[in-house]
Design a protein around this motif. Sequence first.
Motif, mmCIF file in Angstrom:
data_model
loop_
_atom_site.group_PDB
_atom_site.id
_atom_site.type_symbol
_atom_site.label_atom_id
_atom_site.label_comp_id
_atom_site.label_asym_id
_atom_site.label_seq_id
_atom_site.Cartn_x
_atom_site.Cartn_y
_atom_site.Cartn_z
ATOM 1 N N GLN A 41 0.820 -1.221 0.000
ATOM 2 C CA GLN A 41 0.000 0.000 0.000
ATOM 3 C C GLN A 41 0.848 1.264 0.000
ATOM 4 O OE1 GLN A 41 -2.834 -0.591 3.178
ATOM 5 N NE2 GLN A 41 -4.301 -1.457 1.743
ATOM 6 N N ALA A 42 1.984 1.203 -0.687
ATOM 7 C CA ALA A 42 2.871 2.368 -0.782
ATOM 8 C C ALA A 42 2.360 3.305 -1.883
ATOM 9 C CB ALA A 42 4.278 1.895 -1.108
ATOM 10 N N PRO A 43 2.576 4.610 -1.706
ATOM 11 C CA PRO A 43 2.085 5.558 -2.712
ATOM 12 C C PRO A 43 2.776 5.388 -4.069
ATOM 13 C CG PRO A 43 3.293 6.692 -0.958
ATOM 14 C CD PRO A 43 3.239 5.262 -0.581
ATOM 15 N N VAL A 44 2.021 5.588 -5.126
ATOM 16 C CA VAL A 44 2.541 5.425 -6.487
ATOM 17 C C VAL A 44 3.403 6.625 -6.874
ATOM 18 C CG1 VAL A 44 1.840 5.404 -8.921
ATOM 19 C CG2 VAL A 44 0.764 3.843 -7.289
ATOM 20 N N LEU A 84 1.085 3.273 -15.710
ATOM 21 C CA LEU A 84 0.900 1.816 -15.766
ATOM 22 C C LEU A 84 0.702 1.249 -14.356
ATOM 23 C CD1 LEU A 84 3.648 0.880 -18.372
ATOM 24 C CD2 LEU A 84 1.182 0.860 -18.734
ATOM 25 N N GLU A 85 1.227 2.000 -13.367
ATOM 26 C CA GLU A 85 1.007 1.590 -11.974
ATOM 27 C C GLU A 85 -0.381 2.061 -11.536
ATOM 28 O OE1 GLU A 85 4.186 2.671 -9.263
ATOM 29 O OE2 GLU A 85 5.584 2.892 -10.931
ATOM 30 N N LYS A 86 -0.670 3.310 -11.776
ATOM 31 C CA LYS A 86 -1.968 3.911 -11.441
ATOM 32 C C LYS A 86 -2.036 5.270 -12.131
ATOM 33 C CE LYS A 86 -4.623 5.618 -7.433
ATOM 34 N NZ LYS A 86 -4.827 7.036 -7.696
ATOM 35 N N ARG A 87 -3.194 5.620 -12.679
ATOM 36 C CA ARG A 87 -3.324 6.931 -13.305
ATOM 37 C C ARG A 87 -3.727 7.926 -12.213
ATOM 38 N NH1 ARG A 87 -3.310 8.182 -18.828
ATOM 39 N NH2 ARG A 87 -4.313 10.184 -19.225
ATOM 40 N N VAL A 88 -2.837 8.847 -11.928
ATOM 41 C CA VAL A 88 -3.051 9.795 -10.833
ATOM 42 C C VAL A 88 -4.024 10.903 -11.283
ATOM 43 C CG1 VAL A 88 -1.832 11.463 -9.353
ATOM 44 C CG2 VAL A 88 -0.747 9.304 -9.929
ATOM 45 N N THR A 89 -4.978 11.250 -10.398
ATOM 46 C CA THR A 89 -5.925 12.332 -10.697
ATOM 47 C C THR A 89 -5.497 13.595 -9.948
ATOM 48 O OG1 THR A 89 -7.707 10.750 -10.966
ATOM 49 C CG2 THR A 89 -8.371 13.012 -10.576
ATOM 50 N N GLY A 130 -10.721 13.050 -1.553
ATOM 51 C CA GLY A 130 -10.188 11.886 -2.258
ATOM 52 C C GLY A 130 -10.709 11.767 -3.679
ATOM 53 N N THR A 131 -11.492 12.759 -4.147
ATOM 54 C CA THR A 131 -11.931 12.762 -5.551
ATOM 55 C C THR A 131 -10.691 12.878 -6.439
ATOM 56 O OG1 THR A 131 -13.683 14.169 -4.695
ATOM 57 C CG2 THR A 131 -13.680 13.804 -7.075
ATOM 58 N N ALA A 132 -9.709 13.611 -5.946
ATOM 59 C CA ALA A 132 -8.422 13.724 -6.649
ATOM 60 C C ALA A 132 -7.325 13.228 -5.702
ATOM 61 C CB ALA A 132 -8.162 15.174 -7.028
ATOM 62 N N ASP A 133 -6.242 12.679 -6.287
ATOM 63 C CA ASP A 133 -5.115 12.232 -5.456
ATOM 64 C C ASP A 133 -4.315 13.426 -4.942
ATOM 65 O OD1 ASP A 133 -5.350 9.309 -5.941
ATOM 66 O OD2 ASP A 133 -5.074 9.959 -8.014
#
Length: 356
Positions: A41-44, A84-89, A130-133
């Motif tokens: 659960q480490a930040p991307v 590819l890991e996660k699309r950050v908003t 949390g709507t956006a990272d």
Amino acid sequence: MTDKLKPLREQIDAIDAQILDLLNRRALIAQEVGHVKAETQAPVFRPEREAQVLRGVAERNPGPMGNREVQTIFREIMSSCRSLEKRVTVAYLGPAGTFSEQAVYQQFGSAVEGLPCASIDEVFRSAEAGTADFGVVPIENSSEGAVNRTLDMMLQTSLIISGEVAIAVHHSLMTKSGNMDGVTSICAHSQALAQCQVWLNQHYPHIARHAVASNAEAARLASEDGTVAAIASELAGAQYKLGVVKGHIQDDPHNRTRFAVVGTLQTAPSGKDQTSLVLAVPNKAGAVYQLLAPLAKHGVSMTRFESRPARMGSWEYYFYVDVEGHVHNPAVAQALGELQGNAAFFKVLGSYPVSL
Ligand SMILES: O=C(O)C(=O)C[C@]1(C(=O)O)C=C[C@@H](O)C=C1
């Protein structure tokens, strides 16, 4: 094709094939990093790592490509690997075409989900909910000073500063026709009007100026009404198909705006960081001097000092202070510990890499 060009293009094709192969090998490893992070659960998004990679390529760059160009390419490489890991908003002060949007791409690259918001408050709310990272908010302009709403929100929010971006702000005067015939008003955000006032007083002293919600909004108005000229970035002008009457009209040719990346991420040390704080002292002689004494004692440099009237309570001012170094650096930690002891109010806003 001439005979001379053909072999050169063949070389480029061969190198491109290698670049493509390397890029995909890098992307596969980033995917593995993504799995490891998901397990723990480490930040991307890791601003300190991205800053180190970008500084590293500039240090190792043999040329002839310029450092800035090389960094732009690597920022994009990391952006696509990250996605590819996660699309950050990322929430920002919209609409599309604002300098805030430009700051989002400068920090996160183009493989990011931008979330345009109607106000600075909404940017904070989106990231808090949390709507956006993350949120990207303007914090200060080199000619106009602090963006007060952001400073006020930093005091109230549970978010911290995870990173910063500085961008060059160039304003252009633009209209539907590309000239000033029949123009009766000039629209822009109040900050942009202020940043171009000397030029406007010189060239169009008799045309009324109107402050609107954003420069992009001014561009939209100009695209619908031939009597309106907009001051905005050429990017915003292009989006609304405006013609440039005059570019670079900002009074300060080196006009820059600093943006803060706000979120819940406590960024690790990158090797070249700064820490932002808010402080207050009781209103008595010598209090500010005494407050800041621990910085000098521990050899910590102050890079910014901004005061803002406190509108409630028993203190007169809040002081927004930036110091060199990360809170994990022992000298900074000791100085801040002592400083906290002297302060009536003390909040660390975050430690993050100094912008490129
Ligand atoms: O090193 C990591 O933690 C990665 O996830 C890899 C990577 C990269 O592409 O280099 C991607 C995203 C992070 O923000 C930092 C770096």
